[in-house]
Design an enzyme around this catalytic site. Structure first.
Site, short mmCIF file in Angstrom:
data_model
loop_
_atom_site.label_atom_id
_atom_site.label_comp_id
_atom_site.label_asym_id
_atom_site.label_seq_id
_atom_site.Cartn_x
_atom_site.Cartn_y
_atom_site.Cartn_z
N SER A 190 0.80 -1.25 0.14
CA SER A 190 0.07 0.04 0.07
C SER A 190 0.82 1.30 -0.21
O SER A 190 0.47 2.23 -0.57
CB SER A 190 -0.93 -0.11 1.00
OG SER A 190 -0.18 -0.17 2.35
N HIS A 218 -4.89 -3.42 -2.92
CA HIS A 218 -4.58 -2.31 -4.05
C HIS A 218 -4.03 -3.07 -5.23
O HIS A 218 -3.68 -2.32 -6.21
CB HIS A 218 -3.40 -1.41 -3.38
CG HIS A 218 -3.44 -0.86 -2.14
ND1 HIS A 218 -4.16 0.47 -2.25
CD2 HIS A 218 -3.23 -1.23 -0.75
CE1 HIS A 218 -4.22 0.74 -0.93
NE2 HIS A 218 -3.97 -0.27 -0.11
N LYS A 249 -11.55 0.82 -2.47
CA LYS A 249 -10.57 1.42 -3.37
C LYS A 249 -11.37 1.24 -4.79
O LYS A 249 -12.03 2.09 -5.10
CB LYS A 249 -9.17 0.71 -3.15
CG LYS A 249 -8.94 0.61 -1.62
CD LYS A 249 -7.47 0.44 -1.19
CE LYS A 249 -7.39 0.14 0.18
NZ LYS A 249 -7.76 1.37 1.05
N1 PMP Z 1 -5.53 -4.10 3.42
C1 PMP Z 1 -4.67 -3.25 2.69
C2 PMP Z 1 -3.38 -3.52 1.97
C3 PMP Z 1 -5.02 -1.66 2.86
O1 PMP Z 1 -4.10 -0.81 2.55
C4 PMP Z 1 -6.09 -1.48 3.49
C5 PMP Z 1 -6.58 0.16 3.94
N2 PMP Z 1 -5.79 0.99 3.08
C6 PMP Z 1 -7.13 -2.41 4.17
C7 PMP Z 1 -6.73 -3.85 4.24
C8 PMP Z 1 -8.30 -2.08 4.85
O2 PMP Z 1 -9.14 -1.55 4.25
P1 PMP Z 1 -10.52 -0.81 4.39
O3 PMP Z 1 -9.71 0.82 4.58
O4 PMP Z 1 -11.37 -0.70 3.19
O5 PMP Z 1 -11.07 -1.22 5.78
#
Ligand code: PMP
Length: 401
Positions: A190, A218, A249
């Site tokens: 991320s 992602h 996303k």
């Molecule tokens: N997994 C990854 C790799 C993420 O980057 C994120 C959020 N940035 C999440 C899980 C959690 O998802 P959410 O923000 O939709 O709760």
């Protein structure tokens, strides 16, 4: 009045107060309006280069209409957990379609991506079992491990340096053969925007009898010829046993899912505490995902445009001398290393109407502070050139490039 001991907390609040007083506090800035790739903040227009709305679908009129229609039919909340009164036909329809989309037998949806990892990881791990995890994996994976440890005590955690599959193998090798083990990794990381070497990881995991859990938050919508993520990028949905993804996303909504063999999904459904003890995904969010899924399947040109944009920005930043690590996707970090310079460059871009996200420890390791820039299929070439020109100008002024 004397403040009670439990409320006498500071942490990093003195830094926050200082940043606010000096006018460069970058967080919690309210967005007043959204117009495609532009946002209004403090009455000013910005190019949004810090969103995870990779395919630009969260404002698509078809997606908004689907969400409105679902509210008309089902109301605004499910008012209960999936287990009890909170399952709609929409949940089950979405799960069937996600299983097909990922090439797996079954899928289960959670209310956020964070809860998906919390639930998935903590349900899969049991007493005396092992998890082998990349140090750059998302915090929600680590929190899933913490929950499992809290529940079962004896859960064995092995963290390996980012992308170092040789060390991953050494960790696996050291675990007794008959003890259950799970390897967990982000597909696209991320903050760094790089892609895991999944074929090698899977080959090693298989050799030691470890399951593979792949977080595609992602990756779906951004990589693979039709946007199906890391498994498609490398050519086979069998490269992961469990595929996890969020809806916040590319899917333009909120929520998340796990996909895998029917029996393990059934087990997770009856075990994952964040699923059982939290209200289910609401109708509008479900309908939005159903519509974005249809658009992703029918309009692969969006994914192709996003991939073209990623190549342009990677080449652009690299050629002007920015350190972008090993980025390969629409997440392009400008790695600066020093917190102060990171905030100064953030402020310079902000003052010139470009919105990006400054990221410092603990979200990245200390000395790896960066500006996380991320792109959407709806950015125009003119906007992208503006971002590059401004970043070049301001980076030079600050002596970063
Ligand atoms: N997994 C990854 C790799 C993420 O980057 C994120 C959020 N940035 C999440 C899980 C959690 O998802 P959410 O923000 O939709 O709760």
């Amino acid at each position: 009045m004397v403040k009670k001991a439990i409320f006498r907390k500071d942490g990093r609040l003195s830094e926050v107060r200082k940043a606010k007083a000096e006018g460069w506090y970058p967080y919690f800035r309210p967005i007043e309006a959204y117009h495609g790739s532009r946002v209004i903040i403090e009455g000013r227009e910005f190019i949004m280069a810090g969103s995870n709305n990779y395919l630009g679908l969260s404002h698509d009129p078809r997606v908004k209409a689907a969400a409105e229609e679902a509210v008309r039919i089902y109301g605004t909340s499910c008012s209960g957990s999936r287990f009890m009164n909170g399952t709609l036909d929409l949940h089950e329809e979405l799960e069937r379609r996600l299983a097909r989309f990922t090439g797996k037998e079954a899928a289960i949806c959670f209310t956020t991506g964070y809860q998906t990892n919390l639930g998935g990881i903590s349900a899969l791990l049991g007493r005396g079992e092992h998890i082998v995890t990349d140090k750059y994996n998302h915090a929600s994976i680590m929190d899933g491990i913490f929950l499992a440890k809290g529940l079962y005590g004896d859960v064995k955690v092995h963290r390996y340096p980012h992308g170092n599959l040789q060390e991953m193998e050494e960790r696996l090798q050291a675990i007794p053969e008959d003890e259950p083990k799970l390897v967990v990794t982000d597909g696209v990381f991320s903050m760094e925007g790089d892609i895991v070497d999944l074929p090698t990881l899977k080959r090693i995991a298989d050799k030691y009898g470890a399951g593979v859990y792949l977080d595609e938050a992602h990756a779906i919508g951004t990589i693979g010829p039709t946007g199906r993520g890391t498994t498609e990028h490398f050519g086979s949905s069998d490269l992961a046993d469990i595929i996890m993804c969020t809806f916040s996303k590319s899917f333009g909504s909120i929520g998340g899912f796990l996909a895998g063999d029917a029996d393990i999904i059934e087990y997770i459904k009856h075990t994952a505490r964040p699923l059982i003890f939290s209200a289910s995904m609401p109708p509008a969010n479900l309908a939005a995902v159903l519509k974005t899924l249809e658009i992703i399947e029918q309009e692969p040109e969006r994914v192709q445009r996003l991939q073209q944009i990623a190549r342009k920005m990677i080449e652009g930043f690299k050629s002007m001398g920015y350190d972008i690590g090993t980025a390969q996707t629409p997440i392009v970090p400008l790695i600066i290393g020093n917190d102060e310079k990171t905030f100064l460059l953030w402020q310079a871009l902000y003052n010139r109407g470009v919105y990006v996200n400054p990221v410092v420890s603990p979200a990245v390791p200390p000395n790896r502070s960066l500006l996380r820039t991320s792109y959407m299929a709806i950015h125009t070439d003119e906007e992208l050139d503006m971002i590059l020109n401004i970043a070049e100008d301001e980076g030079k002024k600050l002596g970063i490039i």
